[in-house]
Write a protein that holds these residues in place. Structure first.
Motif, mmCIF file in Angstrom:
data_model
loop_
_atom_site.group_PDB
_atom_site.id
_atom_site.type_symbol
_atom_site.label_atom_id
_atom_site.label_comp_id
_atom_site.label_asym_id
_atom_site.label_seq_id
_atom_site.Cartn_x
_atom_site.Cartn_y
_atom_site.Cartn_z
ATOM 1 N N MET A 1 0.840 -1.225 0.000
ATOM 2 C CA MET A 1 0.000 0.000 0.000
ATOM 3 C C MET A 1 0.867 1.264 0.000
ATOM 4 S SD MET A 1 -3.199 1.158 0.124
ATOM 5 C CE MET A 1 -4.096 2.587 0.627
ATOM 6 N N ASN A 2 1.950 1.238 0.844
ATOM 7 C CA ASN A 2 2.795 2.426 0.926
ATOM 8 C C ASN A 2 3.512 2.734 -0.373
ATOM 9 O OD1 ASN A 2 2.140 3.396 3.333
ATOM 10 N ND2 ASN A 2 3.872 2.520 4.456
ATOM 11 N N ASN A 3 3.996 1.652 -1.019
ATOM 12 C CA ASN A 3 4.675 1.815 -2.304
ATOM 13 C C ASN A 3 3.722 2.362 -3.358
ATOM 14 O OD1 ASN A 3 7.290 1.624 -2.725
ATOM 15 N ND2 ASN A 3 7.362 -0.600 -3.082
ATOM 16 N N LYS A 4 2.521 1.795 -3.339
ATOM 17 C CA LYS A 4 1.488 2.221 -4.291
ATOM 18 C C LYS A 4 1.182 3.714 -4.087
ATOM 19 C CE LYS A 4 -2.015 -0.464 -3.841
ATOM 20 N NZ LYS A 4 -3.255 -1.221 -3.779
ATOM 21 N N LYS A 5 1.087 4.103 -2.820
ATOM 22 C CA LYS A 5 0.811 5.514 -2.507
ATOM 23 C C LYS A 5 1.926 6.414 -3.024
ATOM 24 C CE LYS A 5 -2.298 6.161 1.324
ATOM 25 N NZ LYS A 5 -2.475 6.620 2.696
ATOM 26 N N LYS A 6 3.174 5.926 -2.900
ATOM 27 C CA LYS A 6 4.314 6.743 -3.380
ATOM 28 C C LYS A 6 4.235 6.941 -4.890
ATOM 29 C CE LYS A 6 7.725 6.095 0.183
ATOM 30 N NZ LYS A 6 8.585 5.079 0.745
ATOM 31 N N VAL A 7 3.900 5.879 -5.607
ATOM 32 C CA VAL A 7 3.773 5.975 -7.070
ATOM 33 C C VAL A 7 2.663 6.973 -7.418
ATOM 34 C CG1 VAL A 7 3.083 4.675 -9.130
ATOM 35 C CG2 VAL A 7 4.657 3.650 -7.485
ATOM 36 N N ILE A 8 1.549 6.882 -6.697
ATOM 37 C CA ILE A 8 0.402 7.760 -6.986
ATOM 38 C C ILE A 8 0.713 9.209 -6.612
ATOM 39 C CG2 ILE A 8 -2.002 8.216 -6.328
ATOM 40 C CD1 ILE A 8 -2.282 5.083 -6.186
ATOM 41 N N GLU A 9 1.437 9.389 -5.512
ATOM 42 C CA GLU A 9 1.826 10.754 -5.122
ATOM 43 C C GLU A 9 2.760 11.367 -6.161
ATOM 44 O OE1 GLU A 9 1.275 10.761 -0.344
ATOM 45 O OE2 GLU A 9 3.323 10.592 -1.137
ATOM 46 N N ALA A 10 3.664 10.536 -6.695
ATOM 47 C CA ALA A 10 4.595 11.034 -7.730
ATOM 48 C C ALA A 10 3.801 11.458 -8.963
ATOM 49 C CB ALA A 10 5.605 9.946 -8.083
ATOM 50 N N LEU A 11 2.792 10.673 -9.314
ATOM 51 C CA LEU A 11 1.921 11.044 -10.439
ATOM 52 C C LEU A 11 1.215 12.369 -10.121
ATOM 53 C CD1 LEU A 11 0.447 10.253 -13.132
ATOM 54 C CD2 LEU A 11 -1.259 9.091 -11.715
ATOM 55 N N ALA A 12 0.680 12.469 -8.903
ATOM 56 C CA ALA A 12 -0.058 13.675 -8.505
ATOM 57 C C ALA A 12 0.827 14.928 -8.614
ATOM 58 C CB ALA A 12 -0.589 13.518 -7.084
ATOM 59 N N HIS A 13 2.108 14.782 -8.286
ATOM 60 C CA HIS A 13 3.013 15.940 -8.312
ATOM 61 C C HIS A 13 3.267 16.471 -9.717
ATOM 62 C CE1 HIS A 13 3.967 15.161 -4.055
ATOM 63 N NE2 HIS A 13 4.274 16.441 -4.070
ATOM 64 N N THR A 14 2.935 15.694 -10.734
ATOM 65 C CA THR A 14 3.169 16.177 -12.102
ATOM 66 C C THR A 14 2.225 17.342 -12.458
ATOM 67 O OG1 THR A 14 1.679 14.558 -13.136
ATOM 68 C CG2 THR A 14 3.988 13.902 -12.896
ATOM 69 N N VAL A 15 1.197 17.563 -11.633
ATOM 70 C CA VAL A 15 0.297 18.701 -11.925
ATOM 71 C C VAL A 15 1.064 20.019 -11.942
ATOM 72 C CG1 VAL A 15 -1.774 17.627 -10.916
ATOM 73 C CG2 VAL A 15 -0.438 19.197 -9.531
ATOM 74 N N PHE A 16 2.141 20.088 -11.134
ATOM 75 C CA PHE A 16 2.823 21.373 -10.963
ATOM 76 C C PHE A 16 3.552 21.851 -12.218
ATOM 77 C CE2 PHE A 16 2.603 19.476 -6.625
ATOM 78 C CZ PHE A 16 1.606 20.321 -6.157
ATOM 79 N N ASP A 17 3.863 20.912 -13.108
ATOM 80 C CA ASP A 17 4.567 21.301 -14.348
ATOM 81 C C ASP A 17 3.627 21.335 -15.546
ATOM 82 O OD1 ASP A 17 7.054 21.361 -13.065
ATOM 83 O OD2 ASP A 17 7.131 19.172 -13.145
ATOM 84 N N HIS A 18 2.356 21.133 -15.320
ATOM 85 C CA HIS A 18 1.413 21.019 -16.440
ATOM 86 C C HIS A 18 0.762 22.372 -16.741
ATOM 87 C CE1 HIS A 18 -2.000 19.595 -18.814
ATOM 88 N NE2 HIS A 18 -1.310 18.476 -18.987
ATOM 89 N N GLY A 19 0.351 22.539 -18.011
ATOM 90 C CA GLY A 19 -0.328 23.768 -18.419
ATOM 91 C C GLY A 19 -1.655 23.988 -17.706
ATOM 92 N N ALA A 20 -2.186 22.951 -17.075
ATOM 93 C CA ALA A 20 -3.420 23.119 -16.303
ATOM 94 C C ALA A 20 -3.194 24.089 -15.146
ATOM 95 C CB ALA A 20 -3.900 21.765 -15.775
ATOM 96 N N LEU A 21 -1.941 24.179 -14.679
ATOM 97 C CA LEU A 21 -1.622 25.111 -13.586
ATOM 98 C C LEU A 21 -0.756 26.269 -14.043
ATOM 99 C CD1 LEU A 21 -0.788 23.228 -10.262
ATOM 100 C CD2 LEU A 21 -2.671 24.785 -10.735
ATOM 101 N N SER A 22 0.077 25.995 -15.017
ATOM 102 C CA SER A 22 0.976 27.034 -15.503
ATOM 103 C C SER A 22 0.423 27.529 -16.841
ATOM 104 C CB SER A 22 2.362 26.411 -15.668
ATOM 105 O OG SER A 22 3.228 27.324 -16.242
ATOM 106 N N ASN A 23 -0.402 28.551 -16.803
ATOM 107 C CA ASN A 23 -1.084 28.965 -18.045
ATOM 108 C C ASN A 23 -1.303 30.482 -18.088
ATOM 109 O OD1 ASN A 23 -3.677 29.644 -16.784
ATOM 110 N ND2 ASN A 23 -3.796 27.448 -16.339
ATOM 111 N N PRO A 24 -1.589 31.007 -19.289
ATOM 112 C CA PRO A 24 -1.710 32.467 -19.445
ATOM 113 C C PRO A 24 -2.841 33.084 -18.638
ATOM 114 C CG PRO A 24 -1.985 31.333 -21.578
ATOM 115 C CD PRO A 24 -1.723 30.282 -20.556
ATOM 116 N N PHE A 25 -3.917 32.302 -18.386
ATOM 117 C CA PHE A 25 -4.997 32.906 -17.591
ATOM 118 C C PHE A 25 -4.506 33.253 -16.199
ATOM 119 C CE2 PHE A 25 -8.065 32.849 -14.220
ATOM 120 C CZ PHE A 25 -8.816 33.950 -14.597
#
Ligand SMILES: [Fe+2]
Ligand SMILES: [Fe+2]
Length: 253
Positions: A1-25
């Protein structure tokens, strides 16, 4: 479970580099105060999308297979709906904030009818349709983790989105009689930044980990997650272009 959570957290952290957050609006919203019609474009399109958040969380509850994952999602839904107090439902707090800001900018009472009945952008319609498709019960054989991936993206974007929107809201502080009045009107932001969205991030990782039993589930989770990021980027870009388009019209006039 802990390993799985780490993989999922790493995926979740990719939001910070995505245009969904870094955008002209966000860059525009954060820079200087916008005009009434620009804020109205943002408000109408943000309202059209955000008033449906609790429904999306409820749909993910229906799709989750595991009891413990459902329990995590119920906590999120309960908070979205005001923890038993309808006046504190997040959609009500948002409505209060937007109508108050638009009224101040317009120097008259701006009504919910105007907010809700006004035209929304084609890109916002696309977002709503795509979001419905993401969360819908489907006969396509998608694993339930697909929806949990969308929810994971939604919740991890939400905290950072709200800190950005709040920082931009401070550009309108001069419209309020005093500092206290401004902060009283910002409850929508404070409830999210101070508490709700931090909890939702944790709950969404826990629910996703509970729902992923194998590699196929993890792939489904990642696909739903990335899809939600992409449609969100497109949504904010649509708003940004509409505001910039307004500028073009203005300078041609
Ligand atoms: Fe919320
Ligand atoms: Fe949330």
């Amino acid at each position: 479970m802990n390993n799985k959570k780490k993989v999922i957290e790493a995926l979740a952290h990719t939001v910070f580099d995505h245009g969904a957050l870094s955008n002209p609006f966000y860059r525009r919203w954060l820079s200087t105060p916008m005009k009434f019609y620009e804020v109205e474009i943002f408000a109408r399109n943000y309202w059209a999308r955000t008033c449906r958040t609790a429904t999306m969380v409820a749909l993910s509850l229906l799709r989750a297979k595991h009891l413990s994952a459902r329990v995590e999602i119920v906590k999120n839904l309960y908070s979205e709906l005001g923890c038993g107090d309808s006046a504190k439902a997040h959609s009500v707090l948002l409505q209060n904030y937007l109508l108050d800001l638009l009224s101040r900018l317009a120097n008259r009472t701006y009504t919910l009818d105007e907010l809700g009945a006004g035209q929304i952008l084609p890109s916002t319609h696309v977002f709503i349709e795509e979001q419905d498709a993401l969360y819908a019960p489907d006969g396509l054989g998608r694993p339930s983790s697909y929806v949990l991936g969308a929810l994971l993206a939604q919740e991890w974007l939400a905290y950072s989105m709200l800190t950005r929107l709040y920082e931009g809201a401070r550009n309108y502080q001069h419209l309020y009689t005093n500092n206290d009045e401004f902060h009283e009107r910002c409850e929508y932001f404070y409830i999210h930044i101070g508490d709700a969205e931090k909890e939702h991030k944790i709950q969404s990782v826990t629910a996703a980990a509970l729902e992923c039993d194998n590699e196929e589930d993890l792939i489904g989770l990642t696909t739903g997650f990335n899809r939600f990021l992409d449609i969100t980027e497109n949504y904010w870009n649509g708003i940004s272009q509409a505001i910039e388009g307004g500028h073009a019209l203005e300078s041609n006039a």
